[in-house]
Design a protein around this motif. Structure first.
Motif, PDB file in Angstrom:
ATOM      1  N   HIS A  26      -2.986 -43.104  77.171  1.00  0.00           N
ATOM      2  CA  HIS A  26      -2.906 -42.673  78.563  1.00  0.00           C
ATOM      3  C   HIS A  26      -4.039 -41.763  78.962  1.00  0.00           C
ATOM      4  O   HIS A  26      -4.279 -41.542  80.127  1.00  0.00           O
ATOM      5  N   GLY A  27      -4.785 -41.252  77.977  1.00  0.00           N
ATOM      6  CA  GLY A  27      -5.878 -40.356  78.316  1.00  0.00           C
ATOM      7  C   GLY A  27      -7.104 -41.122  78.806  1.00  0.00           C
ATOM      8  O   GLY A  27      -7.794 -40.663  79.689  1.00  0.00           O
ATOM      9  N   ALA A  28      -7.349 -42.318  78.236  1.00  0.00           N
ATOM     10  CA  ALA A  28      -8.579 -43.033  78.591  1.00  0.00           C
ATOM     11  C   ALA A  28      -8.338 -43.925  79.786  1.00  0.00           C
ATOM     12  O   ALA A  28      -7.217 -44.242  80.113  1.00  0.00           O
ATOM     13  N   SER A  29      -9.413 -44.317  80.419  1.00  0.00           N
ATOM     14  CA  SER A  29      -9.232 -45.233  81.541  1.00  0.00           C
ATOM     15  C   SER A  29     -10.192 -46.398  81.458  1.00  0.00           C
ATOM     16  O   SER A  29      -9.767 -47.544  81.442  1.00  0.00           O
ATOM     17  N   TRP A 156      -6.466 -54.604  83.211  1.00  0.00           N
ATOM     18  CA  TRP A 156      -6.924 -54.116  84.522  1.00  0.00           C
ATOM     19  C   TRP A 156      -5.718 -53.825  85.424  1.00  0.00           C
ATOM     20  O   TRP A 156      -5.675 -52.819  86.112  1.00  0.00           O
ATOM     21  N   PHE A 157      -4.767 -54.707  85.404  1.00  0.00           N
ATOM     22  CA  PHE A 157      -3.619 -54.519  86.293  1.00  0.00           C
ATOM     23  C   PHE A 157      -2.743 -53.375  85.798  1.00  0.00           C
ATOM     24  O   PHE A 157      -2.257 -52.558  86.591  1.00  0.00           O
ATOM     25  N   GLN A 158      -2.562 -53.327  84.499  1.00  0.00           N
ATOM     26  CA  GLN A 158      -1.728 -52.243  83.966  1.00  0.00           C
ATOM     27  C   GLN A 158      -2.355 -50.882  84.300  1.00  0.00           C
ATOM     28  O   GLN A 158      -1.660 -49.942  84.678  1.00  0.00           O
ATOM     29  N   GLU A 159      -3.680 -50.806  84.170  1.00  0.00           N
ATOM     30  CA  GLU A 159      -4.381 -49.572  84.525  1.00  0.00           C
ATOM     31  C   GLU A 159      -4.248 -49.289  86.015  1.00  0.00           C
ATOM     32  O   GLU A 159      -4.070 -48.152  86.441  1.00  0.00           O
ATOM     33  N   ARG A 161      -1.923 -50.137  88.045  1.00  0.00           N
ATOM     34  CA  ARG A 161      -0.577 -49.660  88.379  1.00  0.00           C
ATOM     35  C   ARG A 161      -0.435 -48.184  88.035  1.00  0.00           C
ATOM     36  O   ARG A 161       0.121 -47.395  88.789  1.00  0.00           O
ATOM     37  N   ARG A 162      -0.965 -47.859  86.849  1.00  0.00           N
ATOM     38  CA  ARG A 162      -0.695 -46.553  86.278  1.00  0.00           C
ATOM     39  C   ARG A 162      -1.507 -45.466  86.967  1.00  0.00           C
ATOM     40  O   ARG A 162      -1.036 -44.351  87.174  1.00  0.00           O
ATOM     41  N   ASP A 163      -2.753 -45.832  87.320  1.00  0.00           N
ATOM     42  CA  ASP A 163      -3.676 -44.790  87.771  1.00  0.00           C
ATOM     43  C   ASP A 163      -4.428 -45.244  89.018  1.00  0.00           C
ATOM     44  O   ASP A 163      -5.522 -45.793  88.923  1.00  0.00           O
ATOM     45  N   PRO A 164      -3.850 -45.028  90.191  1.00  0.00           N
ATOM     46  CA  PRO A 164      -4.510 -45.469  91.424  1.00  0.00           C
ATOM     47  C   PRO A 164      -5.888 -44.847  91.602  1.00  0.00           C
ATOM     48  O   PRO A 164      -6.735 -45.424  92.283  1.00  0.00           O
ATOM     49  N   GLU A 165      -6.134 -43.717  91.016  1.00  0.00           N
ATOM     50  CA  GLU A 165      -7.424 -43.060  91.190  1.00  0.00           C
ATOM     51  C   GLU A 165      -8.413 -43.452  90.105  1.00  0.00           C
ATOM     52  O   GLU A 165      -9.587 -43.095  90.166  1.00  0.00           O
ATOM     53  N   GLY A 166      -7.948 -44.166  89.086  1.00  0.00           N
ATOM     54  CA  GLY A 166      -8.810 -44.500  87.955  1.00  0.00           C
ATOM     55  C   GLY A 166      -9.777 -45.622  88.280  1.00  0.00           C
ATOM     56  O   GLY A 166      -9.789 -46.135  89.401  1.00  0.00           O
ATOM     57  N   GLY A 203       4.426 -47.614  93.152  1.00  0.00           N
ATOM     58  CA  GLY A 203       5.085 -47.330  94.417  1.00  0.00           C
ATOM     59  C   GLY A 203       4.424 -48.020  95.590  1.00  0.00           C
ATOM     60  O   GLY A 203       4.497 -47.557  96.722  1.00  0.00           O
ATOM     61  N   GLN A 204       3.747 -49.111  95.331  1.00  0.00           N
ATOM     62  CA  GLN A 204       3.117 -49.866  96.412  1.00  0.00           C
ATOM     63  C   GLN A 204       3.362 -51.352  96.195  1.00  0.00           C
ATOM     64  O   GLN A 204       3.774 -51.781  95.115  1.00  0.00           O
TER      65      GLN A 204
END
Lengths: 600, 486
Positions: A26-29, A156-159, A161-166, A203-204
């Motif tokens: 979860h730390g890396a993007s 890509w999709f999992q990221e 979802r998890r991190d909208p700002e990433g 949430g989108q």
């Protein structure tokens, strides 16, 4: 299975597992993708500008062709073992539907990783070996690439979802509500009720033109475009000869439009083409745009420069119309669609087919009111049941050898590059009880031995059962038996492919329908003049009727010339002043070369 | 200026074709368009003659109208007139060898060969260029339709297999039809094509030009130039392919077989309806009131009596038939307009983009005045319904020549095909006009029976093996079950 590590042939095996590690960390993007330089590259074939116009394509499903490791799944190494057969048959280019890593919820069109091979099929290195061996036999290879969407399991999709700002936050089309782009139709109306699906994690809502497990990529994000071009480059560097670009009309979405064939989509395809032309000359792009020909030609790009988007596109409406013409015993279903097919740029070519792996829904062919065909089919319960395509060619034609030959002769002589579907060359059957699209994906029938020679595994392990019915079963229909009989369908197909290759007019020539007095007879001329002024002229005459038919053809333009039948070389009477009379047996056809009179 | 001559020819030479009469008498019966093949010809004269070509042009091209009289009873006293386009030169090229009519002394004293001019590409090219350039040559006016794209001038190629006229095709783009039967007055084929072109009709091949002359002091249509529907086939041969497909099936119904024609029949219905609307818009409508209806009825009854004289099968039913024909006067008021007049499946051309209606000359047995008289569009509708019957039973009629008993199963299947396609045609027609022809059953039935009676007479005289087709329909139309079309 950890095939990244086991990629023994690769010059520099890499650990593909780090990809998954990153997504779980979860730390890396940002995710580091493997590079083509991590692998050996296949030898390449000489650059030939027109190869795709002259080629006979052969679609083969990796999972269904040959199993080299007894796991019940066909694989790339098995395919490599069968290349001699395909070379013998005369195949110029193999089209592989997606073999990428995938959760297989949409036949592999739901790609989980663009740079990884589905473990059951093998490894990237296995693919390179296959490609290298194909090239050694002069056979090219193209594969599907789905650009519009990925699997929801793609990192890509999992990221995203998890991190909208990433870095992947903007890789997909997200929205706070499900009301945008409401004019875009829902393609899979049977399973999807909306093109938007809510993701509770982010949430989108996310946008998907196909299944809800296939989120659409956001091509408005330049990083997505770059990532897709890099995925193309990865395989092109390894030596692949081109891509069939899946579902291209839908790349972009714009408010107030149906989201199909948008100018932005064409602009991106031009970028893809430029990458190919600049960096990989001689490779091709084939558009899968299940649209009306007048719309599909847009995907060839600017005719003034000979075309600057896709080199090829499938001609979808032709196929059902060939079936319809023979059923109606009338040439007009074919004449009509060819008359409505616009000119294409000089460097472009249609891909035509009788059958393929896919379920071809008529809605996709004719959602427009321009066509009456859907109404015609809907009226005809037999047509509806049969053309709702879960059948192979031979069962569709009641295993009638005359019709199988007529259909194939048209496939090989109508304008476009023919795409054969594996197994149809021996008249394989299907298994309609398998449901979905698997009925036409059963294992290739090589021999009368166990598992039809497809695999030596325990028959219970086969991923799909072998066809075993008395007519189409592997003991009756197989490559070995047909190889040993020169009268077999297999040998017939091989001879016809060979004849096609002797006449550049089939691939390169223009098309002129002759009409003629008999509405059941479809007659046309293919003509090509090469750079040296050599004229190749082929006359094709096809009887759509099951009854013998006469036809009087206007061949006055070739007065004095002698038609020579192509399968036997027999000269027919010279063309005179009067209409040229031919008689055809039921479902019969002729191919003639028309030679200048002075050659005799 | 081209040399022209009066019908009597220049002084001293008499009839300009005098030296050719014997050759023409031998040649005419070998021509497909010459309808009086079996009849004894009493005499031949030149009614009109002009030289179309200038002295500089070679070969010499002549236009002639000849009158042929007959000595048998059927001919009566009337003379029949035909148009010729002749080529003449010292030695014709080998390509027109088959078209040679005869020889006559040429202007220089040596013999010259005279031949059917349409066979010579140089002559068809000259005619086309004269049309494109709007030239006049003697009594002949060559006119291009205004605002049309002129076809590229080149040699034409004779169309083979035509019945009553002779046509030449120019590069698959244009077709010129020479009307073989010469009639004073504007030919309705040209008249209606002009009217339909003004309406922007997509249902006919566009008119490109014409050649017009004079006969008996009245204008005469010599030839007509139209766009050519390349890669087309006629509805008759398509319908027969469909019928054969059905009759060869053991157990499938007409709607189940692959060769089902209903989709095409529906589109033909729409096409005919569109032509009717366009003709009404271009040339107007009149009420089909009591007076008009009784005129039509009288005309029908007259035709019935002529048929009854010749065919016992009609005579036996004469009164029953007359009752049905009187349905014309019993019907609700409707409208009259210009119609096609001789519609059948052979007058519909399937092209890769749809259907075209061709040949607006009208029923050949009628006088010009009758052919241009406004009539109910129901006549065309009924004619099409009759044509579907013909297609369905044609194959049976062919077979029955060798079989004593018609197979009732095959008869039922043929009837099923006819019913299905007749209904599809009416549906298509209704879709465009908004009026269902089946809503006026008396009128429709009267027109259909009138047509069937005519067919019985025609087949008795010309194709006795086909007479069973209209006789069967006649019986059906006379039974109460035949009353309801749907």
């Amino acid at each position: 299975m950890n095939e990244g590590v086991s990629a023994g042939i690769a010059a520099a095996p890499i650990d593909e597992d780090h990809v998954r590690d990153v997504t779980e960390d979860h730390g890396a993007s940002a995710v580091e993708e493997p590079s083509a330089d991590d692998f050996r590259h296949a030898r390449t074939l000489p650059v030939e500008d027109d190869w795709y116009k002259r080629a006979v394509f052969y679609e083969v499903l990796v999972r269904a062709f040959a199993d080299s490791n007894r796991d019940g799944f066909g694989d790339l190494n098995g395919l490599t073992d069968k290349l001699d057969y395909l070379a013998w048959l005369g195949v110029d280019c193999i089209w592989l539907p997606p073999f990428y890593d995938s959760p297989l919820r949409d036949g592999g069109y739901d790609i989980r990783d663009y740079r990884k091979v589905l473990p059951e099929f093998g490894t990237v290195a296995d693919f390179v070996e296959f490609l290298d061996q194909a090239h050694a036999r002069g056979i090219r290879v193209i594969t599907d690439l789905v650009m519009n969407h990925t699997s929801d399991q793609h990192h890509w999709f999992q990221e995203s979802r998890r991190d909208p700002e990433g870095p992947y936050g903007d890789f997909y089309v997200w929205s706070d509500d499900d009301t945008r782009y409401s004019e875009a139709r829902i393609i899979f109306v049977d399973t999807e009720s909306s093109n938007w699906t809510y993701d509770p994690l982010r949430g989108q809502f996310y946008w998907h033109r196909f299944f809800s497990h296939q989120p659409d990529l956001n091509f408005d994000n330049p990083a997505v475009c770059e990532a897709m071009l890099d995925a193309l480059r990865f395989w092109l560097d390894l030596g692949i000869d081109g891509f069939r670009l899946d579902a291209v009309p839908y790349l972009y979405e714009r408010e107030g439009t149906n989201g199909e064939n948008l100018p932005e989509t064409h602009a991106f395809l031009k970028r893809c083409r430029k990458v190919v032309d600049d960096e990989y000359p001689g490779r091709v792009l084939l558009a899968e745009a299940n649209q009306w020909p007048a719309d599909v030609v847009e995907y060839f790009g600017d005719p003034a420069v000979g075309g600057d988007e896709c080199h090829m596109a499938f001609h979808f409406p032709l196929m059902p119309r060939i079936f319809m013409a023979v059923r109606r015993e009338s040439r007009f279903p074919i004449s009509e669609i060819l008359a409505q097919t616009p000119e294409i740029p000089s460097n472009a070519q249609w891909g035509i087919f009788l059958r393929n792996h896919d379920e071809l829904t008529l809605e996709m062919v004719t959602d427009d009111e321009r066509d009456y065909m859907y109404a015609e089919y809907a009226k005809d319960p037999r047509m509806k049941a049969n053309i709702g395509i879960r059948r192979r060619l031979a069962p569709l034609l009641d295993n009638d050898r005359n019709q199988l030959e007529l259909f194939t002769a048209m496939l090989l002589s109508l304008p476009g590059s023919p795409v054969l579907y594996y197994g149809d060359e021996i008249g394989m059957g299907d298994n309609i009880w398998l449901g979905d699209r698997d009925g036409v994906r059963s294992p290739m029938q090589w021999t009368p031995d166990r598992n039809a020679g497809f695999s030596t595994c325990d028959p219970g392990r086969l991923n799909l059962p072998i066809i075993m019915d008395p007519v189409y079963g592997y003991q009756a229909v197989n490559v070995e038996a047909q190889s040993n009989s020169t009268a077999s369908l297999l040998h017939w197909n091989r001879r016809m492919i060979d004849i096609r290759k002797q006449h550049p007019a089939f691939g390169l020539g223009n098309f002129h329908e002759l009409g003629g007095s008999n509405p059941s007879v479809l007659a046309y001329v293919r003509e090509h003049v090469d750079a040296d002024g050599f004229r190749d002229l082929v006359l094709c005459v096809n009887n759509m009727s099951r009854f013998p038919q006469p036809v009087e053809l206007d061949l006055i333009a070739w007065k004095g010339c002698v038609p020579t039948e192509l399968t036997g070389g027999v000269p027919f009477p010279a063309i005179g002043e009067l209409p040229y009379l031919l008689t055809l047996p039921g479902h019969g056809f002729y191919w003639f070369a028309i030679h200048e009179a002075e050659e005799r | 200026m081209p040399a022209t001559s009066s019908p009597d020819g220049p002084p001293g030479t008499g009839d300009p074709l005098a030296g050719l009469h014997d050759a023409l008498l031998a040649w005419l019966p070998t021509q497909r368009w010459f309808p009086a093949k079996g009849r004894r010809i009493a005499g031949l004269r030149t009614v009109a003659h002009s030289v179309v070509s200038t002295p500089e042009e070679s070969p010499t091209v002549e236009h002639a109208v000849i009158g042929v009289s007959f000595s048998d009873a059927a001919g009566g006293s009337a003379e029949e007139r035909y148009q010729l386009v002749l080529g003449a030169q010292a030695g014709p090229p080998a390509e027109v060898e088959h078209a040679v009519i005869g020889r006559r002394p040429g202007p220089d004293g040596r013999d010259e060969v005279v031949y059917d001019g349409l066979a010579d590409g140089r002559i068809s090219r000259l005619v086309l260029s004269l049309i494109v350039e709007n030239q006049t040559r003697g009594p002949l006016r060559f006119v291009a339709e205004p605002d049309t794209e002129a076809p590229i001038v080149g040699p034409g190629r004779p169309l083979i297999g035509e019945q009553s006229n002779s046509s030449v095709i120019y590069g698959e783009r244009a077709i010129m039809k020479l009307f073989r039967r010469a009639t004073a007055g504007l030919n309705p084929d040209l008249e209606l094509h002009r009217a339909l072109r003004r309406q922007g009709s997509h249902e006919v091949a566009p008119l490109l030009g014409a050649v017009e002359g004079e006969l008996d002091g009245e204008p005469m249509t010599v030839a007509m130039l139209q766009g050519y529907a390349s890669n087309s086939a006629d509805g008759w041969s398509m319908a027969l392919a469909s019928v054969r497909d059905l009759l060869a099936e053991a157990d499938l119904r007409a709607d189940e077989v692959g060769g089902d024609f209903a989709g095409e029949a529906h589109r033909i219905g729409k096409t005919v309806a569109a032509v009717h609307l366009e003709l009404a818009a271009a040339l107007g409508t009149h009420p089909l009131d009591a007076r008009a209806a009784s005129e039509i009825e009288a005309w029908m009854l007259d035709r019935l009596d002529r048929a009854a004289e010749a065919v016992p099968g009609v005579a036996e039913q004469r009164d029953a038939i007359a009752d049905v024909l009187r349905g014309v006067t019993a019907a609700e008021p409707s409208t009259l307009q210009r119609i096609h007049g001789d519609l059948h499946l052979g007058q519909e051309l399937r092209t890769p983009t749809g259907w075209l209606v061709i040949d607006f000359e009208g029923e050949p047995s009628k006088s010009l005045a009758d052919r241009v008289r406004p009539d109910s569009p129901m006549r065309d509708v009924a004619a099409m319904l009759r044509s579907f019957d013909y297609a369905a039973f044609h194959q049976l009629a062919e077979w029955e020549q060798s079989a004593d008993d018609p197979d009732p199963q095959l008869e039922r299947r043929a009837q099923e095909w006819a019913d299905r396609n007749r209904a599809a045609f009416c549906d298509g027609y209704t879709e465009v006009t908004g009026t269902d022809p089946r809503d006026a059953p008396e009128l429709l039935r009267a027109y259909e029976l009138d047509k069937a009676v005519y067919e019985v007479l025609y087949e008795t005289r010309n194709r006795p093996s086909w007479v069973s087709i209209p006789l069967r329909s006649m019986r059906r139309l006379l039974t109460p079950a035949g009353r309801g079309e749907r």
